[in-house]
Structure formats: C-alpha cells, structure tokens
Design a protein around this motif. Structure first.
Motif, PDB file in Angstrom:
ATOM      1  N   MET A   1       0.847  -1.176   0.000  1.00 43.28           N
ATOM      2  CA  MET A   1       0.000   0.000   0.000  1.00 43.28           C
ATOM      3  C   MET A   1       0.888   1.232   0.000  1.00 43.28           C
ATOM      4  N   PRO A  28       9.933   1.614   4.782  1.00 40.48           N
ATOM      5  CA  PRO A  28       9.144   1.102   3.664  1.00 40.48           C
ATOM      6  C   PRO A  28      10.031   0.666   2.510  1.00 40.48           C
ATOM      7  N   ASP A  29       9.477  -0.205   1.686  1.00 47.32           N
ATOM      8  CA  ASP A  29      10.137  -0.545   0.431  1.00 47.32           C
ATOM      9  C   ASP A  29       9.906   0.620  -0.523  1.00 47.32           C
ATOM     10  N   SER A  31       9.162   1.497  -4.631  1.00 47.07           N
ATOM     11  CA  SER A  31       8.831   0.957  -5.952  1.00 47.07           C
ATOM     12  C   SER A  31       9.822   1.523  -6.969  1.00 47.07           C
ATOM     13  N   GLU A  37       6.327   2.001  -0.438  1.00 43.10           N
ATOM     14  CA  GLU A  37       5.413   0.864  -0.449  1.00 43.10           C
ATOM     15  C   GLU A  37       5.418   0.232   0.936  1.00 43.10           C
ATOM     16  N   TYR A  38       4.246   0.088   1.535  1.00 43.62           N
ATOM     17  CA  TYR A  38       4.099  -0.489   2.865  1.00 43.62           C
ATOM     18  C   TYR A  38       3.269  -1.757   2.772  1.00 43.62           C
ATOM     19  N   ASP A  39       3.647  -2.769   3.565  1.00 46.45           N
ATOM     20  CA  ASP A  39       2.789  -3.940   3.619  1.00 46.45           C
ATOM     21  C   ASP A  39       1.909  -3.849   4.871  1.00 46.45           C
ATOM     22  N   GLU A  40       1.026  -4.805   5.031  1.00 44.38           N
ATOM     23  CA  GLU A  40       0.018  -4.766   6.096  1.00 44.38           C
ATOM     24  C   GLU A  40       0.608  -4.675   7.497  1.00 44.38           C
ATOM     25  N   ARG A  41       1.808  -5.212   7.698  1.00 44.34           N
ATOM     26  CA  ARG A  41       2.386  -5.202   9.051  1.00 44.34           C
ATOM     27  C   ARG A  41       2.632  -3.789   9.571  1.00 44.34           C
ATOM     28  N   TYR A  42       2.734  -2.828   8.650  1.00 51.48           N
ATOM     29  CA  TYR A  42       2.983  -1.460   9.088  1.00 51.48           C
ATOM     30  C   TYR A  42       1.773  -0.823   9.760  1.00 51.48           C
TER      31      TYR A  42
END
Length: 131
Positions: A1, A28-29, A31, A37-42
């Motif tokens: 996200m 965050p990663d 792109s 880009e963040y995944d749900e764990r954030y």
C-alpha cells in the motif's frame, strides 16, 4: 500500500509517517518510481509507535524496543549495554507508574458515574402543554 492508504488506516498523517521513517521506526520498500510501499504489518507497527509515543516514550527508546514487539519474538541485542538496559528499566518503571495512576483515575471516574446515576432525579417523559 502507499503512504496515503497507511495514513488512512492508522490515522497518522503522511507527514508523521515520513517522520517515523526519518527516525528509523519504519522502513518502507520503494517501488521503481520511488514511491513508498508499505505492507500490512505497518498498520500494527504504526499503531504500536503511536501508543508508545502517547505513553511518553521518546523515539530513540521506541527504536530500541520495536524489535521486542515483533512476532515471532526473536530478541537478540548484541549492543545491549548496561546503560541501555538501565534506561529501558527506568522507562518501563515510569510506564508502570503511569498505568497505576491511570487505573486509579479510571476507577475514581467509574465510582463518580455510579454515584451520579444513583442520585440523579428520574427524567419525566415530555408532557403535552396544557395537559
């Protein structure tokens, strides 16, 4: 996200999320176009950070204890100095004291509400005028 979605899900502003990144609290990663880009764990991580900040912990301490909050917990601090452990112990003890004060205040408010309810005059239903 992307950062806007994380902001919406956590209630933390985009600016605040960028600050957390600057402080090394979230990483965050990126792109190919450079967007964060963040995944749900954030979502959980940001809520943990906000809770710890609200409890009065500074970001430098939060950064040190965040690995302890990960699941599964695999805690290993090769750089855990006696000074750092003493600082964390002190911060933990301050949190315990604050929790005790908050618990007493909550219990006092609960008692107050019960007393108010017990002694409150009953509310009569509205009567039509001239009745």
């Amino acid at each position: 996200m992307r950062i806007g979605e994380l902001s919406r899900l956590t209630g933390a502003s985009r600016r605040l999320l960028r600050y957390y990144e600057e402080q090394g609290l979230i990483v965050p990663d990126r792109s190919t176009n450079g967007y964060r880009e963040y995944d749900e764990r954030y979502v959980d991580r940001v809520q943990q950070i906000r809770g710890l900040l609200a409890a009065g912990l500074p970001t430098r301490i939060i950064k040190q204890i965040l690995p302890c909050l990960d699941k599964p917990r695999s805690i290993h601090f090769p750089d855990a100095t006696p000074e750092m452990l003493a600082l964390l112990t002190s911060e933990r003890d301050k949190l315990t004291e604050r929790i005790e004060v908050l618990t007493r205040n909550r219990d006092a408010m609960t008692e107050y509400f019960a007393e108010v309810e017990q002694h409150r005059a009953p509310v009569e239903p509205d009567r039509p005028r001239g009745a």
